[in-house]
Design an enzyme around this catalytic site. Structure first.
Site, short mmCIF file in Angstrom:
data_model
loop_
_atom_site.label_atom_id
_atom_site.label_comp_id
_atom_site.label_asym_id
_atom_site.label_seq_id
_atom_site.Cartn_x
_atom_site.Cartn_y
_atom_site.Cartn_z
N VAL A 153 79.74 98.55 -15.11
CA VAL A 153 81.19 98.63 -14.93
C VAL A 153 81.91 97.44 -15.56
O VAL A 153 83.13 97.49 -15.72
CB VAL A 153 81.52 98.73 -13.43
CG1 VAL A 153 81.35 97.39 -12.72
CG2 VAL A 153 82.91 99.30 -13.20
N TYR A 154 81.20 96.38 -15.92
CA TYR A 154 81.84 95.23 -16.55
C TYR A 154 82.34 95.63 -17.95
O TYR A 154 81.55 95.89 -18.85
CB TYR A 154 80.88 94.05 -16.67
CG TYR A 154 80.44 93.42 -15.37
CD1 TYR A 154 81.01 93.79 -14.15
CD2 TYR A 154 79.46 92.45 -15.36
CE1 TYR A 154 80.59 93.21 -12.96
CE2 TYR A 154 79.04 91.85 -14.17
CZ TYR A 154 79.60 92.24 -12.98
OH TYR A 154 79.19 91.66 -11.79
N SER A 155 83.64 95.65 -18.10
CA SER A 155 84.27 96.02 -19.38
C SER A 155 83.74 97.36 -19.89
O SER A 155 83.56 97.55 -21.10
CB SER A 155 84.08 94.92 -20.42
OG SER A 155 84.76 93.74 -20.03
#
Length: 363
Positions: free
Chosen positions: A71-73
């Site tokens: 989900v990071y970036s």
């Protein structure tokens, strides 16, 4: 939980929970890699070239564990991290997480069998590797039976795509539910829990820390500087600096009352003046001595920040300084935990945890 330790290149290595995996006391969080979306663009937008430079510095200092999440970036963090470790995969441990929504579709969130298999394959592709050293569930999925989750993780481990599993942001009963299912059906047990823990946020100590000591889980600490509040730039009588990311991200993280913040920053600044250490180095060093902590995840938007954070290892706070920080960050625990602090009879049955934990029975 047993906390066997080794030293190499000045970095301390600790067993991750009840496993045989050894991880560095400091690890690196790649949340600043990629930099897209309202939250992660405020954290940082490190590209492949700068990421590789930061990885170089980490490896030189003995940091071998790198943590990210799908989900990071929107996957860009995994891609940039994968590019940064290319050609030296055998020198690093890669940790990633899945479970939070990656889109609006019915299969874009959760930890169902279908989602976990797809998420693992996507992470392997983005990271450019054939295995993930630590695969963590980013949040508890109440809609998927724990039996399905653990069976799927077992399949991924047996296939060689995942080496170890863990959880993040689970409550105590949710962790125990997974451990009980793993025990009942002979599935691999989680060895780690990634948790928010800092001098400003010590809720971890009330339930998850005793659970970790009893069940052999190593804590990987995220946001150890209290969501960016313990960098030394914020303090009593000093307004939030104009360039602080907290202007954009404060609402995403755990709230902190002003007076509680200033009690902690007052103590940190006093000890910094007495020791010659930087405020964030003291805050990180305090965490490294806490029970069940296997690794503290540091992040950095640039080389200067990273090198400063690396100064948190190789020394120890005095007992007097530790006691002052303990007192500054203390909060009254909610029921049913507070009787253990206030009433001697409860404390005799379950003494509070302080310092290094006693070894736990191996499983």
């Amino acid at each position: 939980m047993e906390m066997d330790m080794e030293m190499d290149m000045g970095m301390e290595y600790r067993r991750l929970g009840g496993s045989g995996l050894r991880v560095p006391a400091l690890s690196f969080g790649a949340g600043t890699f990629g930099g897209s979306g309202p939250l992660f663009s405020a954290w940082g937008d490190t590209g492949p070239a700068e990421a590789r430079r930061l990885v170089d510095i980490c490896l030189d200092a003995g940091i071998t564990l790198f943590d990210t999440a799908d989900v990071y970036s929107d996957g860009a963090s995994e891609e940039v991290l994968g590019a940064a470790v290319r050609g030296r995969r055998d020198r690093v441990l890669l940790s990633t997480k899945t479970g939070l929504p990656m889109g609006d579709g019915p299969w874009d969130a959760g930890t169902s069998r279908s989602r976990l298999i797809t998420a693992c394959e996507d992470a392997l592709r983005r990271l450019g590797t054939d295995h993930i050293d630590l695969f963590q569930l980013h949040a508890y999925d109440a809609a998927t039976p724990a039996e399905e989750v653990l069976a799927t993780l077992d399949d991924l481990v047996r296939a060689g795509k995942v080496r170890y599993t863990g959880v993040s942001n689970f409550s105590g009963w949710q962790v125990m539910k997974h451990l009980a299912v793993a025990e009942r059906y002979g599935r691999p047990r989680h060895v780690a829990q990634q948790v928010y823990y800092s001098l400003l946020g010590r809720d971890y100590e009330w339930e998850l820390m005793p659970l970790a000591a009893e069940e052999g889980l190593g804590a990987l600490v995220w946001s150890p500087l209290g969501w960016g509040r313990l960098t030394g730039r914020i303090g009593r009588g000093r307004p939030l600096p104009a360039g602080s990311r907290l202007h954009d991200t404060a609402g995403y993280g755990p709230p902190v009352e002003d007076e509680h913040l200033y009690r902690v920053t007052d103590a940190l600044e006093e000890i910094a003046a007495e020791t010659g250490r930087a405020v964030p180095q003291i805050a990180l060093n305090w965490l490294l001595a806490r029970p069940t902590v296997a690794s503290v995840i540091i992040g950095a938007r640039n080389e200067e920040q990273l090198r400063q954070n690396l100064g948190a290892v190789g020394w120890t706070l005095s007992p007097e300084h530790t006691a002052r920080l303990d007192a500054a960050g203390a909060r009254t625990a909610p029921y049913p935990y507070f009787p253990y602090e206030r009433q001697e009879g409860f404390a005799r049955l379950s003494p509070p945890m302080t310092g290094r934990p006693a070894p736990a029975a191996s499983r």
